[in-house]
Scaffold this motif. Structure first.
Motif, mmCIF file in Angstrom:
data_model
loop_
_atom_site.group_PDB
_atom_site.id
_atom_site.type_symbol
_atom_site.label_atom_id
_atom_site.label_comp_id
_atom_site.label_asym_id
_atom_site.label_seq_id
_atom_site.Cartn_x
_atom_site.Cartn_y
_atom_site.Cartn_z
ATOM 1 N N ALA A 48 84.430 25.442 44.561
ATOM 2 C CA ALA A 48 85.597 25.966 45.021
ATOM 3 C C ALA A 48 86.137 26.906 43.784
ATOM 4 C CB ALA A 48 86.937 24.828 45.342
ATOM 5 N N SER A 49 87.070 27.591 43.936
ATOM 6 C CA SER A 49 87.614 28.675 42.989
ATOM 7 C C SER A 49 89.080 29.040 43.290
ATOM 8 C CB SER A 49 86.763 29.964 42.670
ATOM 9 O OG SER A 49 86.886 30.664 43.788
ATOM 10 N N ILE A 50 89.720 29.426 42.114
ATOM 11 C CA ILE A 50 91.172 29.634 42.374
ATOM 12 C C ILE A 50 91.720 30.923 41.323
ATOM 13 C CG2 ILE A 50 91.935 27.875 40.818
ATOM 14 C CD1 ILE A 50 94.426 27.759 42.492
ATOM 15 N N TRP A 51 92.078 31.819 41.964
ATOM 16 C CA TRP A 51 92.685 32.966 41.241
ATOM 17 C C TRP A 51 94.067 33.179 41.613
ATOM 18 C CZ3 TRP A 51 93.904 35.741 37.473
ATOM 19 C CH2 TRP A 51 94.174 36.952 37.413
ATOM 20 N N GLY A 52 94.919 32.978 40.568
ATOM 21 C CA GLY A 52 96.271 33.356 41.497
ATOM 22 C C GLY A 52 96.644 32.170 42.433
ATOM 23 N N SER A 53 97.061 32.971 43.597
ATOM 24 C CA SER A 53 97.264 32.041 44.700
ATOM 25 C C SER A 53 95.893 32.002 45.730
ATOM 26 C CB SER A 53 98.537 32.220 45.431
ATOM 27 O OG SER A 53 98.343 33.688 45.998
ATOM 28 N N ALA A 54 95.089 32.732 45.275
ATOM 29 C CA ALA A 54 93.904 32.864 46.319
ATOM 30 C C ALA A 54 92.627 31.691 45.932
ATOM 31 C CB ALA A 54 93.208 34.208 46.012
ATOM 32 N N THR A 55 92.086 31.278 46.854
ATOM 33 C CA THR A 55 91.293 29.942 46.674
ATOM 34 C C THR A 55 90.115 30.272 47.599
ATOM 35 O OG1 THR A 55 92.335 28.721 48.426
ATOM 36 C CG2 THR A 55 92.958 28.449 46.139
ATOM 37 N N SER A 56 88.887 29.811 47.260
ATOM 38 C CA SER A 56 87.715 29.763 47.850
ATOM 39 C C SER A 56 87.187 28.500 48.014
ATOM 40 C CB SER A 56 87.140 31.090 47.500
ATOM 41 O OG SER A 56 85.786 30.984 48.211
ATOM 42 N N PHE A 57 86.410 28.164 49.021
ATOM 43 C CA PHE A 57 85.718 26.859 49.187
ATOM 44 C C PHE A 57 84.248 27.046 49.849
ATOM 45 C CE2 PHE A 57 89.114 24.282 48.251
ATOM 46 C CZ PHE A 57 90.309 24.857 48.233
ATOM 47 N N ALA A 58 83.294 26.121 49.245
ATOM 48 C CA ALA A 58 82.158 26.252 50.107
ATOM 49 C C ALA A 58 82.429 25.655 51.404
ATOM 50 C CB ALA A 58 81.189 25.350 49.169
ATOM 51 N N ASP A 59 81.498 26.153 52.055
ATOM 52 C CA ASP A 59 81.473 25.385 53.704
ATOM 53 C C ASP A 59 81.539 24.005 53.671
ATOM 54 O OD1 ASP A 59 79.823 28.089 55.225
ATOM 55 O OD2 ASP A 59 82.018 27.913 54.486
ATOM 56 N N SER A 60 80.840 23.508 52.773
ATOM 57 C CA SER A 60 80.627 21.892 52.792
ATOM 58 C C SER A 60 81.813 21.119 52.498
ATOM 59 C CB SER A 60 79.269 21.536 51.962
ATOM 60 O OG SER A 60 79.517 22.003 50.594
ATOM 61 N N VAL A 61 82.447 21.613 51.869
ATOM 62 C CA VAL A 61 84.050 21.043 51.359
ATOM 63 C C VAL A 61 85.067 21.530 52.028
ATOM 64 C CG1 VAL A 61 82.739 20.347 49.148
ATOM 65 C CG2 VAL A 61 84.434 22.472 49.274
ATOM 66 N N LYS A 62 85.020 22.449 52.947
ATOM 67 C CA LYS A 62 86.242 23.010 53.520
ATOM 68 C C LYS A 62 87.021 21.857 54.422
ATOM 69 C CE LYS A 62 85.187 27.948 53.649
ATOM 70 N NZ LYS A 62 84.864 29.053 54.789
#
Length: 116
Positions: A48-62
């Motif tokens: 997972a990652s975060i930049w400001g309010s934007a987040t991203s996740f691997a499919d396996s942990v969504k």
């Protein structure tokens, strides 16, 4: 930038755990902060990652994991719910300058073990 990860441990399947990653040093720059993990015998993978309010996740942990940050403490968190044995790994936090492809800084890793 120095990163210090903490919060790992041994839990049973279905339980939750929260990891923390505190940053120190030159934290005034804009960094994308992220979590990666490496299971035994496998390559390190993005979580997972975060930049400001934007987040991203691997499919396996969504849907199971959440990432957040406390800017006042220069700390990010990884809330892990519904843990599975396949989540067992050493979890690393990282930071990269915005716009770069690769992560520039890494923490020391914290072990998460999920028993079935």
């Amino acid at each position: 930038v120095q990163l210090q990860a903490s919060g790992g441990g041994l839990v049973q399947a279905g339980e939750s755990l929260r990891l923390s990653c505190a940053a120190s040093g030159r934290t005034s720059r804009a960094y994308v902060r992220g979590w990666f993990r490496q299971a035994p015998g496998k390559e390190r993978e993005f979580v997972a990652s975060i930049w400001g309010s934007a987040t991203s996740f691997a499919d396996s942990v969504k849907g199971r994991f959440a990432i957040s940050r406390d800017n006042a403490k220069n700390t990010i968190y990884l809330q892990m719910n519904g843990l599975k044995p396949e989540d067992t790994a050493v979890y690393y936090c990282g930071a990269k300058v915005v716009g770069r492809e690769t992560y520039d800084f890494w923490g020391q890793g914290t072990l998460v073990t999920v028993s079935s």
